[in-house]
Structure formats: structure tokens, C-alpha cells
Scaffold this motif. Structure first.
Motif, PDB file in Angstrom:
ATOM      1  N   SER B 139       0.810  -1.215   0.000  1.00  0.00           N
ATOM      2  CA  SER B 139       0.000   0.000   0.000  1.00  0.00           C
ATOM      3  C   SER B 139       0.848   1.270   0.000  1.00  0.00           C
ATOM      4  N   LYS B 140       2.132   1.112   0.226  1.00  0.00           N
ATOM      5  CA  LYS B 140       3.008   2.281   0.250  1.00  0.00           C
ATOM      6  C   LYS B 140       4.259   1.984  -0.554  1.00  0.00           C
ATOM      7  N   ILE B 141       4.796   3.041  -1.149  1.00  0.00           N
ATOM      8  CA  ILE B 141       6.060   2.864  -1.861  1.00  0.00           C
ATOM      9  C   ILE B 141       7.115   3.765  -1.224  1.00  0.00           C
ATOM     10  N   ILE B 142       8.293   3.217  -1.055  1.00  0.00           N
ATOM     11  CA  ILE B 142       9.365   3.945  -0.385  1.00  0.00           C
ATOM     12  C   ILE B 142      10.437   4.282  -1.408  1.00  0.00           C
ATOM     13  N   VAL B 143      10.811   5.548  -1.457  1.00  0.00           N
ATOM     14  CA  VAL B 143      11.805   5.981  -2.435  1.00  0.00           C
ATOM     15  C   VAL B 143      12.996   6.613  -1.732  1.00  0.00           C
ATOM     16  N   ALA B 144      14.182   6.241  -2.162  1.00  0.00           N
ATOM     17  CA  ALA B 144      15.412   6.847  -1.643  1.00  0.00           C
ATOM     18  C   ALA B 144      15.981   7.718  -2.746  1.00  0.00           C
ATOM     19  N   ASP B 145      16.364   8.947  -2.406  1.00  0.00           N
ATOM     20  CA  ASP B 145      16.832   9.839  -3.461  1.00  0.00           C
ATOM     21  C   ASP B 145      18.304  10.185  -3.331  1.00  0.00           C
ATOM     22  N   LYS B 146      18.818  10.804  -4.393  1.00  0.00           N
ATOM     23  CA  LYS B 146      20.237  11.125  -4.473  1.00  0.00           C
ATOM     24  C   LYS B 146      20.662  12.121  -3.410  1.00  0.00           C
ATOM     25  N   PHE B 147      19.706  12.870  -2.918  1.00  0.00           N
ATOM     26  CA  PHE B 147      20.003  13.890  -1.925  1.00  0.00           C
ATOM     27  C   PHE B 147      20.230  13.256  -0.551  1.00  0.00           C
ATOM     28  N   GLY B 148      19.904  11.975  -0.418  1.00  0.00           N
ATOM     29  CA  GLY B 148      20.157  11.276   0.837  1.00  0.00           C
ATOM     30  C   GLY B 148      18.926  11.026   1.678  1.00  0.00           C
ATOM     31  N   ASP B 149      17.754  11.400   1.175  1.00  0.00           N
ATOM     32  CA  ASP B 149      16.537  11.235   1.968  1.00  0.00           C
ATOM     33  C   ASP B 149      15.693  10.057   1.480  1.00  0.00           C
ATOM     34  N   VAL B 150      14.931   9.499   2.421  1.00  0.00           N
ATOM     35  CA  VAL B 150      14.023   8.412   2.083  1.00  0.00           C
ATOM     36  C   VAL B 150      12.603   8.839   2.446  1.00  0.00           C
ATOM     37  N   TYR B 151      11.724   8.779   1.475  1.00  0.00           N
ATOM     38  CA  TYR B 151      10.330   9.168   1.685  1.00  0.00           C
ATOM     39  C   TYR B 151       9.418   7.973   1.452  1.00  0.00           C
ATOM     40  N   ARG B 152       8.265   8.052   2.090  1.00  0.00           N
ATOM     41  CA  ARG B 152       7.246   7.046   1.890  1.00  0.00           C
ATOM     42  C   ARG B 152       6.091   7.729   1.183  1.00  0.00           C
ATOM     43  N   SER B 153       5.733   7.211   0.042  1.00  0.00           N
ATOM     44  CA  SER B 153       4.677   7.837  -0.752  1.00  0.00           C
ATOM     45  C   SER B 153       3.461   6.918  -0.802  1.00  0.00           C
ATOM     46  N   PHE B 154       2.303   7.472  -0.589  1.00  0.00           N
ATOM     47  CA  PHE B 154       1.077   6.689  -0.614  1.00  0.00           C
ATOM     48  C   PHE B 154      -0.106   7.615  -0.878  1.00  0.00           C
ATOM     49  N   PRO B 155      -1.280   7.121  -1.264  1.00  0.00           N
ATOM     50  CA  PRO B 155      -1.567   5.718  -1.564  1.00  0.00           C
ATOM     51  C   PRO B 155      -1.036   5.331  -2.940  1.00  0.00           C
ATOM     52  N   ILE B 156      -1.092   4.020  -3.220  1.00  0.00           N
ATOM     53  CA  ILE B 156      -0.649   3.520  -4.514  1.00  0.00           C
ATOM     54  C   ILE B 156      -1.705   3.833  -5.571  1.00  0.00           C
ATOM     55  N   ASP B 157      -2.963   3.600  -5.207  1.00  0.00           N
ATOM     56  CA  ASP B 157      -4.061   3.895  -6.136  1.00  0.00           C
ATOM     57  C   ASP B 157      -4.531   5.317  -5.915  1.00  0.00           C
ATOM     58  N   LEU B 158      -4.557   6.062  -6.979  1.00  0.00           N
ATOM     59  CA  LEU B 158      -5.027   7.434  -6.850  1.00  0.00           C
ATOM     60  C   LEU B 158      -6.422   7.524  -7.437  1.00  0.00           C
ATOM     61  N   PRO B 159      -7.300   8.247  -6.766  1.00  0.00           N
ATOM     62  CA  PRO B 159      -8.606   8.485  -7.358  1.00  0.00           C
ATOM     63  C   PRO B 159      -8.425   9.267  -8.664  1.00  0.00           C
ATOM     64  N   GLU B 160      -9.339   9.094  -9.577  1.00  0.00           N
ATOM     65  CA  GLU B 160      -9.228   9.758 -10.871  1.00  0.00           C
ATOM     66  C   GLU B 160      -9.069  11.275 -10.703  1.00  0.00           C
ATOM     67  N   ASN B 161      -8.298  11.837 -11.573  1.00  0.00           N
ATOM     68  CA  ASN B 161      -8.111  13.294 -11.705  1.00  0.00           C
ATOM     69  C   ASN B 161      -7.491  13.995 -10.504  1.00  0.00           C
ATOM     70  N   ASN B 162      -8.255  14.158  -9.439  1.00  0.00           N
ATOM     71  CA  ASN B 162      -7.753  15.027  -8.375  1.00  0.00           C
ATOM     72  C   ASN B 162      -7.079  14.249  -7.242  1.00  0.00           C
ATOM     73  N   GLY B 163      -6.553  13.081  -7.560  1.00  0.00           N
ATOM     74  CA  GLY B 163      -5.898  12.297  -6.527  1.00  0.00           C
ATOM     75  C   GLY B 163      -4.616  12.945  -6.045  1.00  0.00           C
ATOM     76  N   LYS B 164      -4.435  12.963  -4.743  1.00  0.00           N
ATOM     77  CA  LYS B 164      -3.217  13.552  -4.196  1.00  0.00           C
ATOM     78  C   LYS B 164      -2.460  12.501  -3.404  1.00  0.00           C
ATOM     79  N   THR B 165      -1.139  12.581  -3.467  1.00  0.00           N
ATOM     80  CA  THR B 165      -0.342  11.639  -2.702  1.00  0.00           C
ATOM     81  C   THR B 165       0.243  12.326  -1.472  1.00  0.00           C
ATOM     82  N   SER B 166       0.425  11.542  -0.453  1.00  0.00           N
ATOM     83  CA  SER B 166       1.118  12.048   0.722  1.00  0.00           C
ATOM     84  C   SER B 166       2.535  11.537   0.663  1.00  0.00           C
ATOM     85  N   SER B 167       3.431  12.354   1.185  1.00  0.00           N
ATOM     86  CA  SER B 167       4.821  11.960   1.215  1.00  0.00           C
ATOM     87  C   SER B 167       5.347  12.197   2.620  1.00  0.00           C
TER      88      SER B 167
END
Lengths: 278, 463
Positions: B139-167
Motif C-alpha cells: 500500500s506504500k512505496i518507499i523511495v530513496a533519493d540522491k540527496f540522501g533522503d528516504v520518503y514514503r509515498s502513498f496511496p498507490i491507487d489514486l482516485p481519478e483526476n484530483n488524486g493527491k499523494t502524501s509523502s
């Protein structure tokens, strides 16, 4: 021997914590020879033993320690215990080392380490400590300085829970928003400070920049492993006077009648883990 | 110059016979049991004909030369594909979806359900991603970036059009993160960086660091939890060795020198060749650019990058369960340098290789994918180039529209660049330098390096 003069050790106030400086850092805390920093605490008879202990892995250290305490049979080998003493107070960005010198006599049995990234400032403090040791035989043996980048290599120097006090006195404010990641107190770095600090250990922060104070308080407040110590308690802490008065920066602010903002936090158990257990 | 664009990244599905092959901004999927091309984001493929020069001699009849290749089952719209080089890819544990990120900070989630195969959604990330992983719930995806930070992004399924993700920020290094992994039960998240550190943080309370695995003396580039012995972690990077860790306690259990196998291989190859050259090469450091393993054979496979002289082989290590350690098994030889490796569910090893020579001037065509079949006695048999499993994907290649070849190859060896510039600090210690001049901010470094990459990438356009 006279004390070194600061005017020969001037350097720009800022150093970039992100670049690859030519730093000398150990592979891990087990790879440091502290005897060169605190020779009085690692006496000559035990030098060989202690260095061999320090260069071996942590597991080996534990093992040989338990063996030697067993063999000495209640007669505690004092020198060995001394050689096992670890740095407990760390002053991150210690500058010209005012706090180290002040706390040295206040905590004569505790090892204090200053950390400074600027070459010349580190050199000054090293010479100052050397001169103080010569001027006051038997004193100032418990303080030392190391040139390092504390934002990158803290876990190379200290084991988990090794420290009981960490000082962040008048840190670089890094005013620009894009430079905020270079600040010494960030959400990310607090995890590393919590790692090297034992539960019950204290972080001291002080600054004359209100904006930075608010930044540090905000991030420490939000971090689940730290809890602010109320003012009436910090006032009783003998260290707090020196945090505010003993550093070069602290004295400068005093001279200019500037305001100083203090905030102290205690390392607490992970509330998440406690939830899990209960 | 004209090249066939190689497959830069391979990823095998956790439960199905499905291998994803990335090339440039596109990917293709093949069935690893039949070799059939299942899906592609290259929707203009239909006009591609089998070209005579890559057909085997028996099929070079004039009739076959104009045959169209079979159309993949799932053709995804090229408009939905990434627009820049795909760097990372991950499946969720359930195998129902896949995530991919490209150099231009776009994260795409793809639906892999049977008969569906479509882009679920696309989101932007703050910095360029170096590694991504789904948590076990998917249900969540975790991304590590070149800047050295790791974020958790969710949800995986976005509602049509106005879906927003939390990070949500999980953790960060004051260094470039190079790899990340979650332990199988998601108790820990492990990250490594350019400054020799491997950090083991709890999950999801990643602000609580469990341990550091310290012992590398150069950058760490790859982390691999041994799937059948999940308390053990293998790491590799700019050092001559791979390290085996009890990661919960941060204890180094074993270091295995792998450079010796690279050197001995190259020495035996160049006995008659210039001796000084091989000596020179052996002094040079190595960089481990991939670690993967197969639970079938309990083998661990490594790819090694060398700076001046590449290493056209794959080092296979074997797990010794009774002693909990890794030992050298053998080296698989290749015609050209490997770019990525993946084991399939049968323990066969899929290898993507580089195309270093000019296609037009070559008599033999380059194959982009090699396959080493798991054979009896823990050995590997290299599949022939007309083997049905690799034939289709090698014929297909990585086709960019109607044009098959490209002028300039993208940067295929990014790992070695992690090595710190200048003299080793152990040699040049305590130097009194004015580092205000030397100092460049991390942002500056990243910006300039991304500029270089951009200019390189710009050249990777079809004629």
C-alpha cells in the motif's frame, strides 16, 4: 609553555558539511586508538593491551574483558577498566573549545571530546589542550579534540548509546532556505544523535539566532526520541551555566548584550516500541 | 557510430515467469518460461521487421526476411512511457503492480494484472530516485533519493483526476544514498551511502536506528538480503570485497575478496597480451554494480565494473548454510560487459550485455540478452543464441520506433563514478588545505552532474 594565540588560527566561520574533505576517520568505533587523545587514561602499561583491545572487534573486546575480569578474580584490574573508559560528552562544532576547558575540571573522570571541521580551529584547540596539560600537571587529561565532520561520520566514532551529553552551542545558522539541510539539527540527523546518545542522555542547544532556536526546538519537539527538559530543571543543571557562558561565542554575545536561547532535550525510549510491547 | 540500445536494467517478477527489461525510457516484458515478448511500452513496434542480419542462417530465406515479429499481448501507449532513462524498478510483494522511476523525477505505477497491463498513475518525486521498494502490504512505496533522503509515498491507487499523494520523510543521510532494501518482514529498512555507511533503521519508526554496519572503506553501492537466510545481508561497493553482515547487530561476519577472481580471470586472458596493462588494471579498484541471488541454487551473482578495463564476466558465489558464509563458486564468461542480471524462478540467470561496438561495421550482430541455464551439479549452461528463450528478445532488441540503432550510448557505468575524487584520505591525511575553495555544495555537485547527464542523454536520440 604558553597558550596558543587565537589570531594565528583564524579561519572562515563556514565549512561545507557536504563536500569530501580530507578527513581522517576510523572505519568504526572499534578502530580508534583513544590512547593518543587521553594518554593519562590509557596508561603505558596497558597501552599494548588497550590498543589490541580497541583494534579488535566489539565481540572480541567483550570476550577478552570478561576473561580478564574472571582471571583476576575479584581483584579488578584498574588500568584495564580505565582503558575501557569511553568518551561520554561530545561537543559538536566545539569551535575554540571554551566549553571543553570549563567542563574538564567539573567532570575530571569523564572523557570529553570536541569535534570541529575547520583545520586551523582544531589545531588551536589541540595546542591549547597540550599547553594546559603542561601548565597544570594532572589536569585537562580528560579533554581532546578531533577534526571531523559530525554530520557525516558520527557513527564511525561512537557506539550505540555511548554518549550521555551532546552539545550544539552557537551552531552555524545557515539562514538561506536551500541551506537548511546543512543545519546541524535536522529531522534526519536527530536519528543519528539519538543512536549515539543513551536513554536519559541530554542534548544541549544554544544560539543567539532566534530563528535558528525556533528551528531546533521545532525539530527536536517533533522527534519521537527526544523530550524537552523544563526550564526549572535546566536551571539546576551545573552544565547549563557553562553552555551559556564558557564558549567564545557565548562571551561575544554577552559583550554585545545579545539574547541567548537555550533548549535542552532528554533522549527517551522509543514510544513506538513501547506501544508494541504493551 | 550506431549502436543497438542495450537493456540497462532487469527485474524479475516475484512470483510469475516475467522479466522486465528496461532500455532508455522504455521497458519490455518477456515470459521467462517461453521467451515470448509479453508487453512493451514501445507502441510503434508494429512496423518492425525481422532484419536479416540478426536471424540465424537457417532462417535467412527471403520469405522470412520480411516476416513481422509477433505482436506482444500488451502494448502500452508510448505516450504513457517515461520520457527519460529508467533507473529503478520494483514489484510489490503481491506481484500485482510495478513501480518505475526515471531520471526526470517521475514515479510511475503500472498495473500488471492479467489482461490489464496499464499505467495506474504517475507522480512526481522531489529528487532523483536511486532506489525504490514497496512495503509488504503493497500500500506504500518507499523511495530513496540522491540527496540522501528516504520518503514514503502513498496511496498507490489514486482516485481519478484530483488524486493527491502524501509523502512522509522516513530518514536521511548527509550523503548520497546509493541503495535501499526492506527486510522481508518489514522490520527494518536498510540504506547505504557514498560515505561507506550501511544504516539499519527500524520500520516504520525509522527515526530509531538499530545499528550501523561499518567496515567498508569505499562507497557502498549494493545491498542484498539473502532471501533464504534473511538475517544476513551482503554488501558491495568500491572495495575489493563483498561483506557479509549480521545487520541487526551491525556485526561484520565475513569479507570475501572478489577482486582476485576478476584479476585472475583477466591475467589468464592476457598471458600473451600486454603484461603491464593487466598489472595496471589489477591495481585499479573495482565497483560492484549488481548483487542478486537465487533461492533455487542458493547462489549469489555479482557484476563488477572496472574503470578502464571492463570485466566481461559474472562472479557466482555459493552459500554454505552450515557455516553461514559465502564462498566462490565460479565465473561465467561473457562476450561483452554485463549491465544487469536477474535470476528467474527456475534459477536461470538472465544477463543484459552492452553493445560496445559499432553495429554497421560488425559482421556478427550483438545479442542484448544472454541466458545461463541452471544445470546439474550447480553448473550453468549458456543458452545458444538461437535458443527459443532468448531468440525473440534478441531479435526484438530494444527498438526505438522504426529506428533500431542510436548514435551515442547512454551512461552505462554510473557506479564507478561514486568513487571519491582525488587522493585517498588515508594517504593524504591531515593536509592543511583551504577547503573553502574546494568546497562545493552537494546541491552544486548534483546539479552539475545532472547537467552532464542531461547533455549525454540529449545525444541519445534517434537519427
Amino acid at each position: 609553555m604558553s597558550l596558543p594565540q587565537k589570531r594565528y588560527f583564524r579561519q572562515r566561520a563556514h565549512a561545507n558539511p557536504f563536500s569530501d574533505h580530507h578527513l581522517d576517520y576510523p572505519k568504526s568505533p572499534a578502530h580508534i586508538d583513544w590512547s593518543s587523545h587521553y594518554p593519562a587514561f590509557f596508561t603505558s602499561q596497558t597501552t599494548e593491551e588497550s590498543t589490541s583491545l580497541l583494534s579488535s572487534t566489539r565481540e572480541d573486546t567483550k570476550q577478552s574483558l570478561s576473561i580478564s575480569t574472571k582471571s583476576s578474580n575479584l581483584l579488578i584490574d584498574e588500568s584495564l577498566i580505565k582503558s575501557q573508559r569511553k568518551v561520554e560528552f561530545a561537543d559538536l562544532g566545539c569551535g575554540y573549545g571554551g566549553l571543553l576547558v570549563a567542563l574538564s575540571t567539573l567532570y575530571p573522570d569523564t572523557l570529553l571530546l570536541g569535534m570541529e571541521i575547520r583545520v586551523k580551529v582544531e589545531e588551536y584547540v589541540r595546542e591549547k589542550i597540550h599547553a594546559l596539560r603542561l601548565q597544570h600537571p594532572g589536569q585537562y587529561q580528560n579533554i581532546s579534540i578531533i577534526r571531523m565532520n559530525a554530520m557525516k561520520f558520527l557513527p564511525n566514532f561512537f557506539e550505540k548509546g555511548q554518549l550521555s551529553k551532546m552539545f550544539f552551542l552557537f551552531p552555524d545558522p545557515h539562514f538561506k532556505t536551500r541551506k537548511h539541510k546543512a543545519r546541524i539539527i535536522t529531522t534526519q540527523l536527530l536519528a543519528e544523535y539519538a543512536y549515539v546518545l543513551r536513554v536519559g542522555g541530554i542534548i544541549y542547544t544554544i544560539t543567539d539566532v532566534k530563528e535558528l532556536h525556533e528551528w531546533m526546538v521545532k525539530h527536536l519537539n517533533e522527534h519521537p526520541l527526544f523530550k524537552r527538559i523544563p526550564e526549572e530543571e535546566t536551571n539546576k543543571d551545573p552544565v547549563v551555566f557553562h553552555v551559556s557562558q564558557s564558549t567564545e561565542e557565548g562571551k561575544k554575545v554577552e559583550r554585545n548584550n545579545g539574547e541567548k536561547f537555550l533548549a535542552c532535550y532528554v533522549r527517551i525510549e522509543d514510544p513506538y516500541r513501547m506501544q508494541e510491547n504493551s | 557510430m550506431s549502436f543497438r540500445l542495450p537493456f540497462t536494467k532487469l527485474a524479475h517478477h516475484p512470483t510469475k515467469n516475467l522479466l522486465i527489461l528496461c532500455f532508455g525510457s522504455h521497458f519490455q516484458a518477456i515470459d521467462t518460461s517461453t521467451g515470448v515478448l509479453l508487453a512493451t511500452t514501445q507502441s510503434s513496434f508494429t512496423s518492425i521487421k525481422t532484419t536479416t542480419n540478426i536471424s540465424t542462417p537457417s532462417t535467412t530465406g527471403p520469405a522470412e526476411a520480411v516476416n513481422l515479429l509477433p505482436r506482444p499481448k500488451h502494448v502500452l501507449s508510448s505516450e504513457e512511457a517515461h520520457t527519460e532513462l529508467i533507473r529503478s524498478i520494483a514489484f510489490n510483494a503481491q506481484g500485482t503492480c510495478m513501480a518505475s522511476t526515471s531520471e526526470n523525477k517521475v514515479l510511475k505505477i503500472w498495473d500488471l494484472e492479467e489482461k490489464q497491463w496499464k499505467l495506474k498513475n504517475s507522480r512526481s518525486v522531489v529528487k532523483r530516485v536511486v532506489s525504490l521498494v514497496f512495503d509488504q502490504t503493497g500500500s506504500k512505496i518507499i523511495v530513496a533519493d540522491k540527496f540522501g533522503d528516504v520518503y514514503r509515498s502513498f496511496p498507490i491507487d489514486l482516485p481519478e483526476n484530483n488524486g493527491k499523494t502524501s509523502s512522509q520523510l522516513l530518514l536521511g543521510h548527509v550523503s548520497m544514498i546509493t541503495d535501499m532494501t526492506l527486510t522481508p518482514l518489514n522490520k527494518y529498512i536498510i540504506t547505504c551511502d557514498r560515505d561507506e555507511h550501511i544504516r539499519v533503521s527500524r520500520y516504520p519508526n525509522a527515526y530509531n536506528i538499530e545499528s550501523f554496519c561499518l567496515g567498508h572503506t569505499h562507497f557502498v553501492s549494493k545491498l542484498h538480503i539473502i532471501p533464504w537466510a534473511a538475517d544476513f545481508l551482503i554488501s558491495g561497493g568500491g572495495d575489493d570485497f563483498v561483506a557479509l553482515w549480521d545487520y541487526v547487530h551491525g556485526t561484520l561476519l565475513q569479507t570475501l575478496d572478489v577482486k582476485q577472481f576478476v584479476d585472475s580471470q583477466q591475467e589468464s586472458e592476457s598471458i600473451t597480451a600486454d603484461k603491464s596493462r593487466s598489472e595496471e588494471a589489477s591495481e585499479e579498484g573495482i565497483a560492484i554494480s549488481a548483487i542478486t541471488s537465487s533461492a533455487v541454487s542458493q547462489h549469489i551473482a555479482l557484476i563488477i565494473e572496472k574503470l578502464r578495463q571492463r570485466f566481461p564476466g559474472i562472479i557466482i558465489l555459493r552459500w554454505e548454510a552450515d557455516q553461514s558464509r559465502v564462498v566462490y563458486h565460479n565465473t561465467l564468461e561473457l562476450e561483452s560487459d554485463p549491465l544487469d542480471i536477474a535470476y528467474d524462478l527456475f534459477g536461470n540467470l538472465w544477463v543484459s550485455i552492452t553493445t560496445s561496438e559499432d553495429e554497421k561495421e560488425k559482421e556478427r550482430p550483438t545479442f542484448l540478452v544472454n541466458l545461463f541455464r541452471q544445470a546439474v551439479n550447480d553448473k550453468y549452461d549458456k543458452a545458444a543464441n538461437d535458443d527459443p528463450l532468448v531468440k525473440e528478445i534478441n531479435q526484438y532488441g530494444s527498438m526505438l520506433g522504426n529506428e533500431e540503432n542510436i548514435d551515442t550510448l547512454p551512461d552505462l557505468y554510473p557506479i564507478g563514478q561514486l568513487r571519491k575524487a582525488g587522493t585517498d584520505w588515508r594517504v593524504q591525511r591531515n593536509q592543511d588545505e583551504d577547503y573553502d575553495d574546494v568546497a562545493r555544495s552537494l546541491e552544486g555537485e548534483l546539479a552539475s552532474s545532472s547537467d552532464v547527464n542531461k547533455s549525454k542523454r540529449k545525444k541519445v536520440k534517434t537519427k
